[in-house]
Design an enzyme around this catalytic site. Structure first.
Site, PDB file in Angstrom:
ATOM      1  N   GLY A  17      15.768  -0.101   3.834  1.00  0.00           N
ATOM      2  CA  GLY A  17      15.863  -0.332   2.393  1.00  0.00           C
ATOM      3  C   GLY A  17      16.722   0.691   1.678  1.00  0.00           C
ATOM      4  O   GLY A  17      17.511   0.345   0.792  1.00  0.00           O
ATOM      5  N   ALA A  46      12.543  -4.085   7.218  1.00  0.00           N
ATOM      6  CA  ALA A  46      11.665  -4.809   8.146  1.00  0.00           C
ATOM      7  C   ALA A  46      10.252  -4.233   8.237  1.00  0.00           C
ATOM      8  O   ALA A  46       9.291  -4.965   8.481  1.00  0.00           O
ATOM      9  CB  ALA A  46      12.292  -4.811   9.541  1.00  0.00           C
ATOM     10  N   CYS A  61       6.665   7.823   0.287  1.00  0.00           N
ATOM     11  CA  CYS A  61       8.024   8.348   0.372  1.00  0.00           C
ATOM     12  C   CYS A  61       8.144   9.670  -0.370  1.00  0.00           C
ATOM     13  O   CYS A  61       9.028  10.447  -0.098  1.00  0.00           O
ATOM     14  CB  CYS A  61       9.004   7.342  -0.217  1.00  0.00           C
TER      15      CYS A  61
HETATM   16  C1  LIG Z   1      10.583  -0.621  -3.026  1.00  0.00           C
HETATM   17  C2  LIG Z   1      11.143   0.181  -1.905  1.00  0.00           C
HETATM   18  N1  LIG Z   1      12.477   0.312  -1.800  1.00  0.00           N
HETATM   19  C3  LIG Z   1      13.038   1.015  -0.802  1.00  0.00           C
HETATM   20  C4  LIG Z   1      12.267   1.632   0.157  1.00  0.00           C
HETATM   21  C5  LIG Z   1      12.928   2.388   1.240  1.00  0.00           C
HETATM   22  O1  LIG Z   1      12.995   1.612   2.415  1.00  0.00           O
HETATM   23  P1  LIG Z   1      13.226   2.311   3.836  1.00  0.00           P
HETATM   24  O2  LIG Z   1      11.987   3.072   4.132  1.00  0.00           O
HETATM   25  O3  LIG Z   1      13.433   1.161   4.786  1.00  0.00           O
HETATM   26  O4  LIG Z   1      14.445   3.145   3.727  1.00  0.00           O
HETATM   27  C6  LIG Z   1      10.868   1.541   0.076  1.00  0.00           C
HETATM   28  C7  LIG Z   1       9.997   2.236   1.049  1.00  0.00           C
HETATM   29  O5  LIG Z   1       8.906   2.657   0.764  1.00  0.00           O
HETATM   30  C8  LIG Z   1      10.293   0.796  -0.973  1.00  0.00           C
HETATM   31  O6  LIG Z   1       8.964   0.645  -1.099  1.00  0.00           O
END
Ligand SMILES: Cc1ncc(COP(=O)(O)O)c(C=O)c1O
Length: 385
Positions: free
Chosen positions: A72, A201, A330
């Protein structure tokens, strides 16, 4: 620790066993480099293209509109940076509740003087104020609107159809981060007019480190990552073959059983809401949780009664085997707290706020156990008073 209950599916979901099986076969048997022109390479390239075609069919797009990424974050960066660099975007409109993959990217562009940044106003429950968005769009600057479909901390849903129509009306590009909703809802992009859409994914029982960016075929942006000619020259680097296979399998399963999964998970969420209301009359829910049509069925963000041990609550639940989150995973490790809850008018950051998030593997017994654990934590504190 005996019992363990996983209620943190917005952070990541367990890999579906069927996804693991699909990946394992390729991991074991298909090692060729997809860029090699010999049969070993061609075999693997064929599998990647098959996965792309499957996903494209589900979304009603053409395979060339999908670029596989590392997840993402990369897809969000690619959409935003590409719009500014290649499409002449001079202003980005977003919301203070976006994921940091969007917020930090646009803030960086603003600090470099490359864009003007406008934040759309929020209603008290954190939903986007569409009238304000329209007001901002009326000045018809070259604009990208980047708004997530569902918020990862509070689950508020954006009416994608209304926002995409508004962006078209005023000539703005529209990017939506659907990391929390892809596979939880069945998207039909022949009916939804978006320019960019992000998927990861690992939020739909697929593997970590893979996702895609959908780029509408009417738009031409350049790669974010330079190198080889992979992904139709849109992303250099040997493909995450097993990840891509896993992503396609995860989406296939999600599409096939979407209604059944939604009914099950909504039932689990509603059960937890009623248990919490019964046990903790002071409980409040952050965001738009009480209106199910505006709230993602996998997320429940709870404002619990005040306790002197608020900072210990997640730790105590963890000790009892319950995994949940205080904000988004995150940003765990930073002590700034949740930027989402801070931006919400009806939140109370002084009270313990806990995000419980569910998946098709979560049971009603799981949430009953979590509520029992909460009761026991609060009753121990009451005894000490
Ligand atoms: C809404 C949203 N966007 C982006 C991301 C980031 O995705 P990735 O962990 O695959 O980089 C997250 C991950 O928590 C998310 O919840």
């Amino acid at each position: 620790m005996s019992k363990r209950v996983y209620l943190d599916n917005a952070a990541t979901t367990p890999l579906a066993p069927e996804v693991f099986d699909a990946m394992a076969v390729v991991l074991r048997d298909s090692f060729g480099n997809p860029s090699s022109t010999h049969s070993f390479g061609r075999e693997v390239k064929g599998k990647i293209e098959m996965a792309r075609r499957k996903i494209a069919k589900m979304l009603h797009v053409t395979p060339g509109e999908l670029i596989f990424t590392s997840g993402g974050t990369e897809a969000d960066n690619m959409a935003i940076l590409g719009s500014v660099r290649d499409l002449g975007v001079k202003r980005v409109i977003t919301s203070p509740l976006e994921h940091h993959a969007v917020l930090h990217t646009v803030e960086d562009l603003e600090n470099q003087g490359q864009i003007e940044l406008d934040f759309v106003k929020l209603l008290p429950d954190g939903c986007v104020d569409l009238a304000h968005l329209e007001g901002l769009l009326k000045d018809e600057k070259p604009t990208l609107v980047s708004l997530m479909h569902a918020n990862n901390e509070i689950g508020n849903l954006l009416p994608l159809d209304k926002v995409s129509a508004m962006c078209r009306q005023y000539g703005a590009y529209f990017h939506t981060d659907t990391v929390q909703t892809m596979g939880h809802y069945k998207f039909d992009l022949s009916q939804l007019d978006v320019d960019f859409l992000t998927c990861a994914a690992h939020k739909l029982h697929g593997p970590k480190g893979v996702g895609f960016l959908y780029v509408n075929k009417n738009i031409r942006i350049k790669p974010l990552i330079h190198g080889g000619a992979q992904e139709r020259e849109m992303r250099g680097g040997t493909e995450n073959v097993y990840g891509i296979i896993g992503l396609a399998k995860a989406m296939e399963m999600a599409w096939e059983h979407a209604e059944e999964h939604q009914a099950h998970v909504q039932g689990v969420k509603d059960h937890m809401i009623s248990l919490l209301k019964a046990e903790f009359p002071e409980v409040q829910f952050n965001g738009a949780c009480s209106q199910s049509e505006q709230s993602l069925y996998t997320v429940l963000n709870v404002q619990l009664p005040a306790t002197q041990k608020a900072s210990m609550l997640l730790f105590s639940l963890d000790l009892m085997g319950v995994a949940c989150s205080g904000g988004s995973a995150c940003s765990s490790g930073s002590n700034k707290g949740s930027h989402v809850l801070r931006a919400l008018e009806n939140s109370n950051v002084e009270r313990p706020n806990v995000r419980f998030s569910f998946s098709r593997y979560t049971t009603k017994e799981d949430v009953e156990y979590a509520v029992e654990c909460l009761k026991s934590i609060y009753s121990k504190e009451a005894q000490l008073k």
